[in-house]
Design a protein around this motif. Structure first.
Motif, short mmCIF file in Angstrom:
data_model
loop_
_atom_site.label_atom_id
_atom_site.label_comp_id
_atom_site.label_asym_id
_atom_site.label_seq_id
_atom_site.Cartn_x
_atom_site.Cartn_y
_atom_site.Cartn_z
N ALA A 206 0.94 -1.27 -0.10
CA ALA A 206 -0.19 0.04 -0.02
C ALA A 206 0.83 1.24 -0.21
O ALA A 206 0.69 2.24 -0.55
N VAL A 207 1.97 1.19 0.74
CA VAL A 207 2.77 2.32 0.50
C VAL A 207 3.55 2.59 -0.55
O VAL A 207 3.65 3.57 -1.24
N ARG A 208 3.95 1.45 -1.29
CA ARG A 208 4.20 1.59 -2.87
C ARG A 208 3.28 2.17 -3.56
O ARG A 208 3.62 2.93 -4.63
N GLU A 209 1.69 1.68 -3.35
CA GLU A 209 0.81 2.59 -4.30
C GLU A 209 0.69 4.02 -3.96
O GLU A 209 0.33 4.65 -4.80
N ASP A 210 0.41 4.06 -2.72
CA ASP A 210 -0.05 5.61 -2.04
C ASP A 210 0.18 5.84 -0.79
O ASP A 210 -0.54 5.33 0.05
N GLU A 211 1.50 6.17 -0.32
CA GLU A 211 1.79 6.14 0.78
C GLU A 211 0.88 7.02 1.93
O GLU A 211 0.49 6.58 2.88
N LEU B 105 -8.17 -4.98 2.55
CA LEU B 105 -7.27 -5.60 3.59
C LEU B 105 -6.19 -4.84 4.12
O LEU B 105 -5.60 -5.21 5.03
N VAL B 106 -6.03 -3.57 3.47
CA VAL B 106 -4.86 -2.61 3.80
C VAL B 106 -5.26 -2.02 5.39
O VAL B 106 -4.34 -2.11 6.16
N ALA B 107 -6.27 -1.62 5.38
CA ALA B 107 -6.82 -1.00 6.69
C ALA B 107 -6.40 -1.73 8.21
O ALA B 107 -6.54 -2.89 8.04
N VAL B 108 -5.90 -0.85 9.01
CA VAL B 108 -5.49 -1.49 10.26
C VAL B 108 -5.93 -0.69 11.44
O VAL B 108 -5.74 0.48 11.39
N ARG B 109 -6.52 -1.34 12.39
CA ARG B 109 -6.95 -0.64 13.31
C ARG B 109 -6.38 -0.82 14.57
O ARG B 109 -5.92 -0.18 15.20
#
Lengths: 364, 248
Positions: A206-211, B105-109
Motif C-alpha cells: 500500500a505504501v508503494r501504491e499511495d503512501e 485488507l490494507v486498513a489497520v485498526r
C-alpha cells in the motif's frame, strides 16, 4: 454458474489453486531449481562454477534490494553500502577480532541490520528523488571512510580473508560456496515470500501504491518501511559476507561501488520487482550477459555499453520486467478471461432484487 | 459493531498558511458526536486544508486537535486513524494496482505483531471485507484490479476501505463529487444507516441538496474559519452565509 468467491478458498490450501498458469510457473521453478542444484556436479570447470557463484551473489543482492524497492517502491541506488558493510564486517571480524568464519558470517547480518536502523530512520524521512540521493551519498561516505580508516579496513590496499575451508582445490572451493549461496538465496526468498503474503506485506505494498492513503488507513508506514529497510540490509550484507569469504580479497572501490548498487536495481527491475523470482531472473540475465559481453569484447569497456543496450531494450519492451511480460504472453495465447466478471441482464436484475429484498445489516 | 456516539473531535484555534495565504485562520470547531456534521463553504474557504490539518496529513502552524479526549495535535496520520478517525480524500484515492479485495485488507485498526505477520487473506478479515463490499454493492468486483473499475465504484471502494478500519468518526471529503445522482442517493442512505449505528460523520460537500437533507449540524466556512453553525434550516437563512456564498 461459476462462483468466483468459491475460488477464493479460505482454507490453508488457498495459495495452491491449480490454474494452468500457476502449474506452468511451478514447473518452471522446479526445473530451474533442479538444474541449479545439479549443475555444479556436472562440471569441474572453475570458470563456469565461479560464474555460477557470481550470478547467485547477484541474485541474493537483487533479492535483498527487493525487500525495500519491491515492497515499498523506494528506489535505493546506494545499496552497495550494505554489500560493502557486509564484506568488511565479516573480514574485520575474522582478521582483526579473530572470530571463526562461520561466527563472523552469522554476526554480519545482525551487525549491519543494527547499523541500518539509524540510517533508515534518517533516510526514510524523505521520499522519491531525495531518498535516491541520500542512499547514494551514504555509499560514497562509506567509500571514503573505508579508504581512510587504514588501521581498521586496510585502506586502499584492502584486506585479505583467509579461505574458510582448508585443503580444497579451487574448483571444490567454488562448488562449496555455490551451495552456500543457494542456501542463503532460498532463505531470502522464503522471508520475502512470507512478508509478501502477510498483512504487514499488504501494508508495504500500500505504501508503494499511495503512501499517504496507506497512512490514512492506519498503516504505520514509517515503521513498516524501516522494517523492510532493515530486512533489505540484512540480506544484502549476508551476500557481502559470503562474497568476502568466497573471494578472499576486498578493495573499497569495488565493495562500495555505485555501479554495483545500480546493477541491483537493474536486475530487480529487469525481472520484475513485484515478483518473488523477479530479481533472480534479472540476476541470471544480467550475470550471463555481463560474462558473455566480457568474453566477446575482452578488456574494453564495451561490455558496459552492451549491457546498457540490453537493459534499454528490456525497459522499452518489458517495462514491468521479464516475468510479467512472459506471463502476459502466456495469458494472451491461453484461454481469455476478464478480470471483471461480466453479468447478463438477468443476473444483474436477480442480484439487484436480492439486494433490495434484504435490509442491509451490519456485517462488521 | 462500533458504538462511537461518545467519541468527540474538538479543534481549537487551528491555523495554516501557505506562503502569504491563510488557508485556515484560527478555526475552532467542536463536532457533534454521534451526528452527521457537514462542512460547507465557497471554493477556497479552507475546508479541505482544515480536514488535512485535523488528520495531520498537513502540519498545522498552530492550534490543537483533541480526539476522544486525547491531544493528537502532534500525532501522525496513521495513529489518528488507529484512534478511530477514518477519512476519504477529495480526489478519490484507492490503490490502483491492487485488487478490490486487497484494497480492503490494507486498513489497520489494532495492529499487533502476530496479527501483522499473519496471512493477509485471513478468513475472518476476508469475511469482514466481503460484508462491507456487499453493503456498498461492489462485492461482485472482489477480484478486479481497482484501476479497472468505474469512478463511482472506486468511490464506493474508498468508502468501504475506510469502514474496514471500523472508525468511530468518518470524515468524507466530497463523497458526492463526480458521481451520478443515483449513486449520491445510495451514498446518502449508507451514511444515514452507518450514523444510526453510532458512527459520527463529518462531511465536506458542495451538493447543497445532499447537505441539507442529510446533515444534523452544518458548519459554514469562509476565509479559513467557521462563520456560522447550526441545523441546516437555520444556517440556510443566515445572512452571513448568504453573503459568503452569494456576496449579497
Amino acid at each position: 454458474m461459476r462462483n468466483d468467491s468459491d475460488l477464493q478458498a479460505t482454507g490453508r490450501w488457498a495459495g495452491l489453486r491449480r490454474s494452468p498458469q500457476r502449474m506452468t510457473g511451478l514447473t518452471l521453478v522446479v526445473v530451474v531449481a533442479v538444474f541449479a542444484l545439479v549443475f555444479p556436479m556436472t562440471t569441474s570447470t572453475g570458470y563456469l562454477l565461479s560464474t555460477g557463484v557470481v550470478i547467485l551473489n547477484y541474485a541474493l543482492l537483487a533479492t535483498g534490494w527487493n525487500f525495500m524497492g519491491g515492497f515499498t517502491g523506494y528506489i535505493s541506488l546506494g545499496h552497495a553500502a550494505y554489500f560493502g558493510l557486509g564484506c568488511y564486517t565479516t573480514a574485520i571480524l575474522i582478521d582483526r577480532v579473530e572470530l571463526s568464519w562461520w561466527l563472523a558470517l552469522a554476526l554480519t547480518p545482525v551487525i549491519v541490520g543494527l547499523i541500518a536502523v539509524p540510517i533508515g530512520i534518517a533516510a526514510l524521512r524523505v521520499r522519491g528523488a531525495s531518498f535516491v540521493i541520500v542512499t547514494i551519498a551514504f555509499v560514497l561516505i562509506l567509500l571514503l571512510v573505508s579508504q581512510s580508516w587504514v588501521s581498521l579496513t586496510g585502506g586502499s590496499t584492502g584486506i585479505m580473508i583467509p579461505r574458510p575451508f582448508d585443503g580444497l582445490t579451487r574448483v571444490e572451493h567454488h562448488r562449496v560456496f555455490y551451495y552456500i549461496f543457494v542456501a542463503a538465496l532460498v532463505l531470502a526468498l522464503f522471508v520475502w515470500w512470507r512478508i509478501d503474503r502477510s498483512r504487514f506485506g499488504m501494508g508495504l505494498k500500500a505504501v508503494r501504491e499511495d503512501e499517504d492513503k496507506a497512512r490514512a488507513l492506519g498503516v504505520p508506514t514509517f515503521w513498516a518501511k524501516l522494517i523492510a529497510f532493515v530486512w533489505s540490509a540484512v540480506f544484502t550484507s549476508l551476500a557481502g559476507g559470503l562474497y568476502a569469504l568466497w573471494f578472499g580479497d576486498l578493495d573499497p572501490v569495488f565493495q562500495f561501488s555505485i555501479l554495483m548498487g545500480a546493477y541491483m536495481v537493474l536486475m530487480a527491475l529487469l525481472g520484475g520487482v513485484r515478483e518473488l523470482y523477479g530479481p533472480v531472473v534479472g540476476a541470471i540475465v544480467v550475470g550471463l550477459s555481463i560474462e558473455f559481453f566480457k568474453a566477446e569484447f575482452g578488456d574494453t569497456q564495451f561490455h558496459l555499453v552492451a549491457t546498457g543496450l540490453l537493459l534499454a531494450v528490456v525497459v522499452l519492451f518489458m517495462p514491468e520486467g521479464v516475468i510479467p511480460a512472459v506471463r502476459g504472453l502466456f495469458t494472451r495465447f491461453g484461454p481469455q478471461a476478464s478480470s471483471i466478471r461480466e453479468e447478463t441482464a438477468e443476473q444483474l436484475a436477480a442480484r439487484q432484487d436480492a439486494v433490495g429484498a434484504t435490509t442491509p445489516g451490519s456485517e462488521s | 459493531m462500533s458504538t462511537g456516539s461518545g467519541v468527540t473531535l474538538e479543534v481549537h484555534g487551528l491555523s495554516k498558511s501557505f506562503g502569504g495565504v491563510k488557508a485556515v485562520d484560527d478555526a475552532t470547531v467542536e463536532f457533534l458526536p454521534g451526528k452527521i456534521n457537514a462542512l460547507i463553504g465557497p471554493n477556497g474557504s479552507g475546508k479541505t486544508t482544515f480536514f488535512n490539518c485535523v488528520t495531520r496529513m498537513i502540519k498545522a502552524d498552530s492550534g490543537t486537535v483533541t480526539l476522544a479526549g486525547k491531544d493528537v495535535t502532534r500525532s501522525t496520520p496513521d495513529r489518528i486513524a488507529r484512534l478511530g478517525l477514518g477519512r476519504s480524500f477529495q480526489v478519490c484515492r484507492i490503490f490502483p494496482r491492487m485488487t478490490v479485495m486487497e484494497n480492503m485488507l490494507v486498513a489497520v485498526r489494532n495492529p499487533t505483531v502476530s496479527a501483522l505477520w499473519r496471512g493477509a487473506h485471513d478468513p475472518e478479515q476476508l469475511e469482514r471485507a466481503r460484508g462491507w463490499l456487499r453493503r456498498v454493492g461492489i462485492d461482485h468486483l472482489e477480484h478486479a484490479e481497482a484501476r479497472n473499475i468505474s469512478y463511482g465504484q472506486q468511490k464506493l471502494l474508498e468508502l468501504a476501505g475506510v469502514l474496514m478500519a471500523d472508525p468511530e468518526i468518518v470524515m468524507l471529503d466530497e463523497p458526492a463529487g463526480g458521481v451520478n445522482p443515483a449513486l449520491i442517493g445510495r451514498i446518502s442512505t449508507l451514511i444515514r444507516e452507518l450514523n444510526a449505528e453510532g458512527r459520527t460523520f463529518i462531511v465536506v460537500e458542495h451538493n447543497m441538496d445532499m447537505v441539507m437533507s442529510l446533515s444534523d449540524h452544518v458548519f459554514v466556512f469562509d476565509r479559513g474559519r467557521p462563520i456560522a453553525a447550526g441545523p441546516p434550516a437555520e444556517v440556510q437563512s443566515d445572512p452571513r452565509v448568504l453573503e459568503a456564498y452569494l456576496g449579497v
